[in-house]
Scaffold this active site. Structure first.
Site, PDB file in Angstrom:
ATOM      1  N   ASN A  70      -1.565   2.083   5.537  1.00 51.35           N
ATOM      2  CA  ASN A  70      -0.686   1.029   5.028  1.00 51.35           C
ATOM      3  C   ASN A  70      -0.271   0.196   6.230  1.00 51.35           C
ATOM      4  OD1 ASN A  70       1.452  -0.471   3.947  1.00 51.35           O
ATOM      5  ND2 ASN A  70       2.904   1.209   4.199  1.00 51.35           N
ATOM      6  N   GLY A  71      -0.578  -1.103   6.210  1.00 59.53           N
ATOM      7  CA  GLY A  71      -0.175  -1.959   7.330  1.00 59.53           C
ATOM      8  C   GLY A  71      -1.322  -2.828   7.801  1.00 59.53           C
ATOM      9  N   GLU A 102       7.468 -15.020 -10.493  1.00 63.34           N
ATOM     10  CA  GLU A 102       6.739 -13.801 -10.142  1.00 63.34           C
ATOM     11  C   GLU A 102       6.290 -13.011 -11.361  1.00 63.34           C
ATOM     12  OE1 GLU A 102      10.750 -11.409  -8.635  1.00 63.34           O
ATOM     13  OE2 GLU A 102       8.837 -10.881  -7.763  1.00 63.34           O
ATOM     14  N   LYS A 162      12.329 -15.157 -10.365  1.00 63.81           N
ATOM     15  CA  LYS A 162      11.963 -14.130 -11.349  1.00 63.81           C
ATOM     16  C   LYS A 162      10.919 -14.670 -12.321  1.00 63.81           C
ATOM     17  CE  LYS A 162      13.226 -10.996  -9.890  1.00 63.81           C
ATOM     18  NZ  LYS A 162      14.052 -10.966  -8.721  1.00 63.81           N
ATOM     19  N   TRP A 211      -2.677  -2.791  -1.567  1.00 62.88           N
ATOM     20  CA  TRP A 211      -2.333  -4.217  -1.706  1.00 62.88           C
ATOM     21  C   TRP A 211      -3.108  -4.894  -0.596  1.00 62.88           C
ATOM     22  CZ3 TRP A 211       0.061  -8.075   1.215  1.00 62.88           C
ATOM     23  CH2 TRP A 211       0.472  -9.205   0.503  1.00 62.88           C
ATOM     24  N   GLU A 243      17.306 -17.523  -7.809  1.00 60.80           N
ATOM     25  CA  GLU A 243      16.855 -16.205  -8.243  1.00 60.80           C
ATOM     26  C   GLU A 243      16.188 -16.290  -9.626  1.00 60.80           C
ATOM     27  OE1 GLU A 243      16.412 -13.516  -6.805  1.00 60.80           O
ATOM     28  OE2 GLU A 243      16.322 -11.983  -8.352  1.00 60.80           O
ATOM     29  N   CYS A 245       0.831  -1.193   0.000  1.00 61.33           N
ATOM     30  CA  CYS A 245       0.000   0.000   0.000  1.00 61.33           C
ATOM     31  C   CYS A 245       0.873   1.254   0.000  1.00 61.33           C
ATOM     32  CB  CYS A 245      -0.938   0.101   1.188  1.00 61.33           C
ATOM     33  SG  CYS A 245      -2.060  -1.282   1.347  1.00 61.33           S
ATOM     34  N   ARG A 258       3.750  -0.145  -4.878  1.00 58.04           N
ATOM     35  CA  ARG A 258       3.531  -0.659  -3.525  1.00 58.04           C
ATOM     36  C   ARG A 258       2.225  -1.453  -3.396  1.00 58.04           C
ATOM     37  NH1 ARG A 258       6.807   1.670   0.126  1.00 58.04           N
ATOM     38  NH2 ARG A 258       5.411   1.021   1.776  1.00 58.04           N
ATOM     39  N   LYS A 267       5.904  -4.157  -3.862  1.00 56.46           N
ATOM     40  CA  LYS A 267       7.269  -3.919  -3.420  1.00 56.46           C
ATOM     41  C   LYS A 267       7.193  -3.554  -1.940  1.00 56.46           C
ATOM     42  CE  LYS A 267      11.430  -2.673  -5.415  1.00 56.46           C
ATOM     43  NZ  LYS A 267      11.973  -3.931  -5.918  1.00 56.46           N
ATOM     44  N   HIS A 320      17.553 -36.835  -6.619  1.00 55.32           N
ATOM     45  CA  HIS A 320      16.905 -37.223  -5.355  1.00 55.32           C
ATOM     46  C   HIS A 320      15.400 -36.978  -5.381  1.00 55.32           C
ATOM     47  CE1 HIS A 320      20.752 -38.095  -3.587  1.00 55.32           C
ATOM     48  NE2 HIS A 320      21.195 -36.933  -4.026  1.00 55.32           N
TER      49      HIS A 320
HETATM   50  C1  F6R Z   1      11.704 -10.405  -5.730  1.00 51.01           C
HETATM   51  C2  F6R Z   1      11.652  -9.373  -4.709  1.00 51.01           C
HETATM   52  C3  F6R Z   1      11.448  -9.793  -3.293  1.00 51.01           C
HETATM   53  C4  F6R Z   1      12.319  -8.955  -2.338  1.00 51.01           C
HETATM   54  C5  F6R Z   1      11.963  -9.288  -0.887  1.00 51.01           C
HETATM   55  C6  F6R Z   1      12.876  -8.581   0.099  1.00 51.01           C
HETATM   56  O1  F6R Z   1      11.886  -9.860  -6.996  1.00 51.01           O
HETATM   57  O2  F6R Z   1      11.729  -8.216  -4.983  1.00 51.01           O
HETATM   58  O3  F6R Z   1      11.692 -11.153  -3.120  1.00 51.01           O
HETATM   59  O4  F6R Z   1      13.665  -9.223  -2.601  1.00 51.01           O
HETATM   60  O5  F6R Z   1      10.639  -8.927  -0.649  1.00 51.01           O
HETATM   61  O6  F6R Z   1      12.800  -7.208  -0.045  1.00 51.01           O
HETATM   62  P1  F6R Z   1      13.883  -6.249   0.593  1.00 51.01           P
HETATM   63  O7  F6R Z   1      15.182  -6.498  -0.085  1.00 51.01           O
HETATM   64  O8  F6R Z   1      13.364  -4.869   0.329  1.00 51.01           O
HETATM   65  O9  F6R Z   1      13.965  -6.573   2.051  1.00 51.01           O
END
Ligand code: F6R
Length: 610
Positions: free
Chosen positions: A101-102, A490, A487, A75, A483, A2, A27, A605, A506
């Site tokens: 937000n929260g 997501e 990617k 969000w 990673e 949010c 966000r 994010k 395994h």
């Molecule tokens: C994936 C991604 C998330 C963040 C995770 C940690 O693309 O962006 O997995 O890496 O939420 O976020 P930070 O680094 O901000 O603590």
């Protein structure tokens, strides 16, 4: 999780708020809304879905006279992403409006008590409970500031909030506890927001609010108070150096693509001031006064966790520091034993991730020193850690993290060199080789990126229809495999798993069939032959294979595989080019499938909830 914004000043508030929300949309983007004061009333407009749908609604409304307002992009945490659950929320008698937000954890007990007093609720949200709790305090005769503070003292959980009342139509109140909130100071106008880009075109003077603080803004004044005592507090203003250009797409179709292409600069910026090429030395001034830990516990989430996994062997082999890496959401609930001399190293791009922040606080409660590796200056983690190494990547807007990881890998690699050198255990030649390799890495990467993108496009066209994908690597390629899978998951919503290549036999190999891709990370290193055997085992079962490798391994050895050859770099630096290839593959796969790259479904994010 949010985005909130509040404005009071001399310009039309609603267009400003919409513009700010657009820069906060990363966000959360499942619904949005605005509240604006006009003709002595608070008006609320909300819409389900992306911000454009709110704009469509506002297009037919006369809002130009409002110069105070607030907005929200959501969000969902409590209640489905519907218009009814969208913010702002009004108190049941309509006198107050709140954006949040929260999460308010004890909302149900307050809701029950408020229903008992005759309050009505029209949404499923915890926010509507909180706005009524404030209204209830106000109804008991408290001045608004006091009513706001009293209600917040009863609320458990995490919040960043903005509050408006028609009693004070040119005032916005805001408060925070465990969720980000900043105050922007302008000329005849003031701002509050979850993140700096929301108001960056109008001011670069920022006050970082701390947990337990309330702010009251009018067009010409601002004052921060303690929630506990309502004492006015002295706050320092910070001037932000980066500009809006850094937070815009700069000609790229998506933020993600722009941020992938920024990585050469990000690596160079992270080295700046830390690497002395002439003297072949690394210095990390932020760690100069800190003891070198005898043991290191890296704690992080998601992509930042992968950075920790990638760096752990460097701390062990270069600096002789035993290192373990943990997911923050696990660490925080398992009463970890921390030894004397041990340090907790938290890695976080945003510096606001709730689980990582909780891990930091647990370590501090146990008197264990905490080192932060963080991108966002002024974030909670940056402020609460004992020492912080900033990654200097600039704002990362794309929900899928890319350049943050390159910058974290660079910072962690430099830390391993620095500690190894200070402890006198750095293996001979490593400093020389690493700095030589690092100095040419940005140029190397910049030259490679356009071709990598073309190759990624071709591969994405051929493999985006696969029903599943494995990303497989050994040694330092294993975290990058994790990673790569993250990617793809997501962005493309294809089921993808990262595995240590040796683990295939395994169990996972049972999934191999002609439409299940195995993407091997097999650089020209000591483990190449082992990865090659795993790759052949997949091919023997008719599984399609892409192998990311270097020129020396090309040719007969990998005849049957789809090889993607990257220029070779020194040792661990190969990981940076492999990372770019993986990022571009996931980007192009998502684009091929028509997915929304910058705003993937269900994500946001900055994960400030548990
Ligand atoms: C994936 C991604 C998330 C963040 C995770 C940690 O693309 O962006 O997995 O890496 O939420 O976020 P930070 O680094 O901000 O603590």
């Amino acid at each position: 999780m949010c985005g909130i914004i509040g404005y009071t000043g001399h310009r039309p508030a609603v267009p400003f708020i919409i513009e700010g929300l657009r820069r906060l949309e990363y966000r959360g983007y499942d619904s949005s809304g605005v509240c604006y004061a006009q003709s002595g009333r608070l008006n609320v407009v909300r819409a389900e879905g992306k911000l454009a749908l709110l704009e469509d609604k506002l297009a037919n409304m006369e809002v130009s006279l409002a110069t105070t307002g607030m907005g929200h992009t959501r969000w969902a945490t409590h209640g489905a992403p519907t218009e009814n659950n969208a913010h702002p929320h009004r108190s049941s008698r309509g006198e107050l409006c709140l954006v949040h937000n929260g999460i308010i954890e004890n909302y149900q007990e307050h809701k029950n008590a408020l229903i008992g007093k005759g309050y009505c609720f029209s949404s499923d949200t915890d926010t509507e409970v909180l706005v009524n709790l404030i209204a209830d305090e106000r109804a008991a005769g408290m001045p608004l500031l006091q009513a706001f503070a009293n209600a917040l003292k009863k609320a458990q959980g995490a919040f960043a909030l903005a509050l408006m009342s028609p009693e004070e139509p040119d005032v916005v109140y805001a408060a925070r506890h465990s969720a980000p909130l900043l105050l922007g100071i302008g000329q005849g106008e003031n701002f509050v927001a979850s993140d700096i880009p929301a108001f960056l075109p109008y001011t670069r003077d920022v006050v970082f609010l701390e947990d337990g603080e309330i702010v009251r803004i009018t067009p010409g004044t601002w004052q921060v108070f303690s929630i506990e005592s309502l004492e006015p507090l002295d706050k320092r203003t910070h001037h932000i150096e980066w500009d809006l250009q850094a937070a815009q797409k700069g000609g790229f179709k998506h933020f993600m693509l722009k941020e992938i292409f920024e990585q050469p600069r990000v690596i160079a910026d992270c080295m700046a001031g830390r690497v002395d090429m002439a003297r072949r030395e690394v210095s990390i001034p932020e760690l100069a006064d800190a003891n070198i830990p005898s043991r290191l516990r890296i704690v992080a989430c998601g992509t930042s966790f992968h950075a920790g996994l990638w760096a752990a062997p460097l701390f062990e082999t270069w600096a002789g520091i035993p290192t373990t890496v943990e997911i923050a959401s696990e660490f925080r609930y398992r009463s970890p034993l921390l030894e004397a001399g041990e340090a907790v190293l938290v890695i976080s791009q945003s510096g606001e991730t709730a689980d990582t922040l909780a891990a930091l606080r647990i370590a501090r409660e146990k008197d264990c020193p905490v080192i932060g590796v963080c991108n966002v200056v002024g974030s909670s983690i940056a402020r609460e850690a004992d020492a912080v190494v900033f990654t200097q990547a600039g704002p990362e807007i794309s929900v899928a993290s890319t350049k943050a990881l390159s910058s974290q890998m660079t910072a962690l690699l430099l830390m391993a060199l620095y500690w190894g050198h200070r402890r006198g255990v750095l293996p001979a030649g490593v400093m020389q080789e690493a700095l030589h390799g690092l100095s040419s890495l940005p140029g190397h990467m910049e030259n490679s990126l356009p071709a990598l993108r073309e190759q990624a496009k071709g591969l994405a066209r051929r493999y985006s229809a696969c029903k599943g994908m494995f990303f497989l690597g050994r040694g330092q390629s294993f975290p990058l495999a994790l990673e790569g899978a993250l990617k793809v998951k997501e962005l493309s919503y294809i089921h993808a798993e990262g595995y240590a290549a040796g683990e295939m036999k395994h169990g996972p190999i049972a999934l191999i069939e002609p439409d299940f891709l195995s993407f091997f990370l097999a650089p020209h290193d000591a483990l190449f032959a082992k990865s090659k055997s795993n790759l052949e085992e997949v091919q023997a079962r008719s599984g399609p294979v892409i192998v990311l490798t270097n020129p020396h391994t090309e040719g007969k050895e990998l005849r049957a595989a789809e090889t993607w050859t990257l220029p070779e770099a020194w040792g661990p630096l190969n990981g940076f080019l492999m990372l770019c290839a993986l990022q571009l593959f996931s980007y192009e796969t998502a684009t091929c499938l028509g997915k929304d790259v910058d705003q993937p479904r269900n994500l946001a994010k900055s994960v400030t909830v548990e």
